[in-house]
Design an enzyme around this catalytic site. Sequence first.
Site, mmCIF file in Angstrom:
data_model
loop_
_atom_site.group_PDB
_atom_site.id
_atom_site.type_symbol
_atom_site.label_atom_id
_atom_site.label_comp_id
_atom_site.label_asym_id
_atom_site.label_seq_id
_atom_site.Cartn_x
_atom_site.Cartn_y
_atom_site.Cartn_z
ATOM 1 C CE LYS A 1 11.734 -27.540 -11.093
ATOM 2 N NZ LYS A 1 12.994 -27.188 -11.806
ATOM 3 C CG ASP B 1 13.116 -24.300 -14.287
ATOM 4 O OD1 ASP B 1 12.931 -23.689 -15.366
ATOM 5 O OD2 ASP B 1 12.657 -25.435 -14.064
ATOM 6 C CE LYS C 1 10.488 -28.658 -14.356
ATOM 7 N NZ LYS C 1 11.703 -27.975 -14.886
#
Length: 244
Positions: free
Chosen positions: A161, A98, A193
């Site tokens: 995300k 991430d 996400k």
Amino acid sequence: MDDVTAAKILISCLDLTSLGEHDTEYQIEDLCARAETPYGHVAAVCIWPQFVALAKKKLKKTPVKIATVVNFPHGGADFNKLRAEIKQALKFGADEIDAVFPYHDFLDGNLDTCERFMETIVDSCGEATTKIILETGELVQATKIATATQLCLNHGVGFIKTSTGKTPVSATPEAANIILETIASSRRKAGFKASGGIRTIEDAKKYLTLSQTIMGGNWISPEHLRIGASSLLDNLLQTIKQGY
């Protein structure tokens, strides 16, 4: 969709997260123990890089993925540091990376820097799943969120995300809608996400419903949808227990 059904789906799509400033090995061991529930396992645990090897050991007999963060939380543009962080994370056994998008440079119009960042991510991560954190609460404007999303999609990332959870504004349905619509119109295979401030099934269900509406029910799976949260799991488990 009833809450019990939604809760079970959300557990399977959950990135169970612990990114506190003072996390300990004991806390990470506890997090890993919670990753398998009576109603199925979470998609991943998301932790600091220094805990990846520990989590890998604790979860080696499970399907739970190990996710970690790089360029976190400030989203800088030090590419040597970025490469080193990714290399270390992968060496420790991370399955998913991430990475915080260099949103300051993006807002300043330094798109070449953003392109270099994406090239570095894709090249350094190899087969690992990439999740790019846009920090949508800082991008604010719909056009900027859409443009940043498209830039990431152009490089074939795994997930887009919303947030780090470290800024005043984290995930919002409005930002999620923009990201999902951009993914849908691009016809790319990227997932979505939502993370930051998602604590209850009411919070999480907004993103589940939105994803179903825009992407279709068949799209909903851990391969496409993730919810990043630290305290959500307890609420989901409570919802299921109360529903029986």
